[in-house]
Design an enzyme around this catalytic site. Sequence first.
Site, PDB file in Angstrom:
ATOM      1  N   HIS A   1      84.808   8.167   6.214  1.00 19.02           N
ATOM      2  CA  HIS A   1      84.928   9.607   6.468  1.00 19.02           C
ATOM      3  C   HIS A   1      85.323   9.908   7.911  1.00 19.02           C
ATOM      4  O   HIS A   1      85.788  11.007   8.207  1.00 19.02           O
ATOM      5  CB  HIS A   1      83.627  10.338   6.094  1.00 19.02           C
ATOM      6  CG  HIS A   1      82.496  10.169   7.065  1.00 19.02           C
ATOM      7  ND1 HIS A   1      81.438   9.301   6.855  1.00 19.02           N
ATOM      8  CD2 HIS A   1      82.240  10.768   8.250  1.00 19.02           C
ATOM      9  CE1 HIS A   1      80.595   9.384   7.864  1.00 19.02           C
ATOM     10  NE2 HIS A   1      81.060  10.263   8.731  1.00 19.02           N
TER      11      HIS A   1
ATOM     12  N   ASP B   1      82.089   4.124   1.884  1.00 23.84           N
ATOM     13  CA  ASP B   1      82.258   4.860   3.147  1.00 23.84           C
ATOM     14  C   ASP B   1      82.519   3.910   4.313  1.00 23.84           C
ATOM     15  O   ASP B   1      82.007   4.095   5.416  1.00 23.84           O
ATOM     16  CB  ASP B   1      81.037   5.740   3.438  1.00 23.84           C
ATOM     17  CG  ASP B   1      81.315   6.755   4.552  1.00 23.84           C
ATOM     18  OD1 ASP B   1      82.504   7.108   4.746  1.00 23.84           O
ATOM     19  OD2 ASP B   1      80.366   7.192   5.243  1.00 23.84           O
TER      20      ASP B   1
ATOM     21  N   SER C   1      78.645   8.377  13.536  1.00 24.22           N
ATOM     22  CA  SER C   1      79.135   7.754  12.309  1.00 24.22           C
ATOM     23  C   SER C   1      80.037   6.568  12.616  1.00 24.22           C
ATOM     24  O   SER C   1      80.949   6.663  13.435  1.00 24.22           O
ATOM     25  CB  SER C   1      79.914   8.770  11.476  1.00 24.22           C
ATOM     26  OG  SER C   1      79.063   9.785  11.006  1.00 24.22           O
TER      27      SER C   1
END
Length: 824
Positions: free
Chosen positions: A89, A119, A192
Site C-alpha cells: 500500500h 501487503d 508502514s
Amino acid sequence: MKRGTIPGKMLALLLAAALIGAFGWAAPARAAAAGSGEISDVVKQVTASVVAIIGKPAEDAGKPSNRFDLAHGTGVVVRADGYIITNAHVVKNMSNIVVVTSDGTSYPGKTTHYDEESDLALVKIEAAGLKAAEFAKPSDVLVGETVMAIGTPISFALRNSVTVGIISGLERAVQSKYQLLQTDAAINPGNSGGALVNRKGQVVGINTMKFVDSSIDSLGFAIPVDTVQYVLHHFFTYGKVMRPYLGVELEESWEAVVGLPTEEELRVAYVDPDSPAAVAGIKQGDTLLKFDQASVKTTIQFNELMKNYLPKQSVQITLKSGGQTVTRKVVLGEEEGSGEGWVKTSDGSYIDSDRGKTRIGDSHFGWSLKYPAGLIKARQSDEGNTVLFADSKSEFALSVSVEERMSEDLSPVGLIRKAVERSGDILLEKRYVEQGDSSYAKVVGKTTEGSYYQTRAFLKGDKVYYLLLYVQNEENYKNSFKHNMYADLLDSFRLTFDTKDEALKDISIYKEGDVPYTNEYGLTLELPADWTESEYADLPTYLNKDETVQVTVKVTSASSGDTLDAWTEREQKQFEDQYVESSREAGSWHELELAGGIPAKQARFGAYQGEAWEYLHSIYFIKDKYKYEIAVSYDEKNEGDEMQSFLRKLVKSLSLSKEAMNSSLGVIQDESELLDPNRKLTVRNAKYKYSVQVPETWEYLSGYFAKEDRPEATFLFTGGKFQISADDRGRFDDVVKNLEQSYKKSSENDPLFLYESMDETIFDMPGKAFQVTYKKKKDPYEERVYVFAKGNIVYTVTMRLEDASHTESNASRLEQAFRSITFD
C-alpha cells in the site's frame, strides 16, 4: 454578504484544509521506555538497513497534483544489491519513487514485485554494498519481548525514527489475509514498510498498520517474519507469489468471527464455476473437516495452511457432504495474483515533478501566471474553471476563476461591478486599470474578520477572468517586502498560454474525445467526455449530456456450471415473458470477442410503449467467477448510424483488469436465478386485517414485512401495478363517490380516458367495480378497480396492466393475487 463573496473565515478554513490534506498532520504518539544503552546499540546496528521511501501519490481523477503532494513510507533492505521490501500500500499509487538511505544518499527507485494479498512489495534501486537486514527465526518470536519500530512517521523529515515497546500478541486475525503480530510500539502514518526488530537487531516483522480511535492507544500490527520470508522466497524464485487456488468461499462460525475459540468447521458458502473444487465435486453447503489431515477452523488458519502448497499440487480434502463424510482429491489451480505484471518505474529521478516549471496556467481557458516554489495548487473544480492556490507557509491564498458566456462588450463599469460581486465586505479601492488588451477592474478591501483581499476582473471575448488574492494576516499585507511579492504575483497574470513554453505547467483538466471509466469490478469502458456518472443510481450508470442515452453496468456472481449461452437464453425468455408479442422486438444474438480474448454476446431488445420504441442493447460476458452485463438504453429517436458507431466504440473499449478490482469483492448473488415468478409470498397487515399472496418477483414499495402497518400497499412489476388501500375512517358510499367524480373529471378532460362502473359482489359483499381504459400515446393501460367494505374498513383494490405488458401470465398473476386476499 454579497453574492459570490468568499468570507475571510471560510477562505481561511479552505486554506487550512488544503494544507492539512497536503502534509498529513497527525497527533504525536506515545513512546515506550526501555534501557537506552541497549536500544541505542540495536538502532546503530539496524538503522543502515532501514530506508525512507518518498514519491508522488496518485492524481485525483486526472487532475495534476502539486509539488507539495508527497507520499512517503519506509522500507527494509533485504539484499545488498538494492532490493528493499516495503508495504504494497506504500507504493501502490506512488510514482517518481526516491529512496533515501540512513546516510542521506538518494536513489531513484522502481517497484519490481507487488503482492496486495500480503501487503508486501519490492523496490529496486541501483546500488551496491548496502547492509541487508537480518531476519529472526519465526519460532524465536515471543509475546512480551522488547521490540523497536524504525521508520518514517508523519513527515519525511522524521525518517529513521525509533519507538520502543513489546510484542503484545501473535497470530492476530485483523483486516488481513494472514496472521499479524501485535505490538504497542508506536506505529504512525509513514512507519508502514519499516522494520520491527528485537534486541538482537533482527527483523521480526514489517510494520503495516495501527488502529486509530480516541479510546485506543498503542495498538499496532506488523507482518510476521514467516510471511515476509514466504513472500520474498516466491518473489525471487517465481517472480510473483504462486498461490494455490481451490475455488471456494468459506464461511466461519460466529465464534471465529468475533475472535472466540471455536470447534465448528468451515462451511463452503460458494463454489467458483469450473474451479478445482467444482471439478472435484465439492458443493455449496459442504463442511470442511480436514485439509490433508490438518484441522482448520478459521479462514485465517486456512490461508496460513495454503502457504504450504503450490499450484498443481494435489491435496486430500475431507468433507461432510449431504450428511456423509467424504474425501475429495483436488488438484490445486493457480490464483491470479493481484500484482501480476504490476511494475512501476521511477518516472524520473525528481520527486518534484514540477521541477523547471516557472509558470502555471490552463491551456483550455487560456491564462497563466508565475509559479513560485512555495505555491500549492490546493483545489480545482470538476469543470476546471476555478482553481485555488495556497502558500506553503499559509500566508496567503490565490484563486483564478472563469465565468463563460458573458457579454463581449462589457463596459469598464460593468467589469468593476463584476469584481465587486466577487469581493469582501469593506472597500478600500475600486477602479479600472487601463493596460491595453489586459485592462482590468481592481477592487481592494478588507473583511469584517480583519483580513485583506484584492480582486481583479479581466474580460476576454465572452469570458470574465477573476483573480482573487486573500491575505489573512494584516501584518503580512502591510509588510512592504511581502506586499511587493503579492503585487508581483498578481501582475504576472496573463490571458495567454504558450503551449511551446516548457517552463509552463498546464493544470487544465478539460478532456476531448472519449474518457475511460473504471469501476470497482475491474471493468473499464470509454465514453464521450461530456457524459456524466449518475450519483443516484444503485448500479454504475452513465448518462449522455441530454440524458437520452444511458449505459448501466451490472455485475453478479456466476453460478457453478453456468454458461454464457444458458445465461443469455434465460435473459431473452424473461424479456419475452414481460411483453406481448406485438409490443416486443428481440434481435438475434451476435458473438464477439472483447479485449483480452474474452468471449461475449450482444443483442438488442425493444419494447413499444404506445408512443415510441424503447431499446436496450445488452452485452453479456462471463470472466472468472463474475457475470458482466453492459446495457445501453435509448429510444427510437436515437436510432441510426451515430448510435451504431457509439456501440462499436463502446464494445471496443471494454476491458477487465484484476488489479482494478476492489479487493473486498465477494459473492454478488444474481437474484434472477433464485426468483420464481410462480412462487408466492404472503404479506399481512394486522392493523387493516387482511393478508394477500403476491409473486416474489413483484416489488413491494414499502418493503416486505414492514414493521409499520400502512393503509396502502403497492406492488409493481414491469408494465403493471397491484395496490390495496384500506380506509377505516371513511364510508363505502363516500369512497365510491370520490372515485366516480375523479374518473368523470378525467374523462371530460381527456376523451382517451374511458371508464364504466358496475355493481358487483366482491368477497361475498356488495361492492363496486370500475373498468378503466386509457389509450394515451405514452404507456396506454387498462385498469380494474374494486371497492368493498368489511366491518368498518373500506378496501380499494387496483389492478393495472399496460398494453405492452398485457400477457396472459401477467393478467393471471394479477387475478390470482386478488383472489388470494383473506380477512381476519
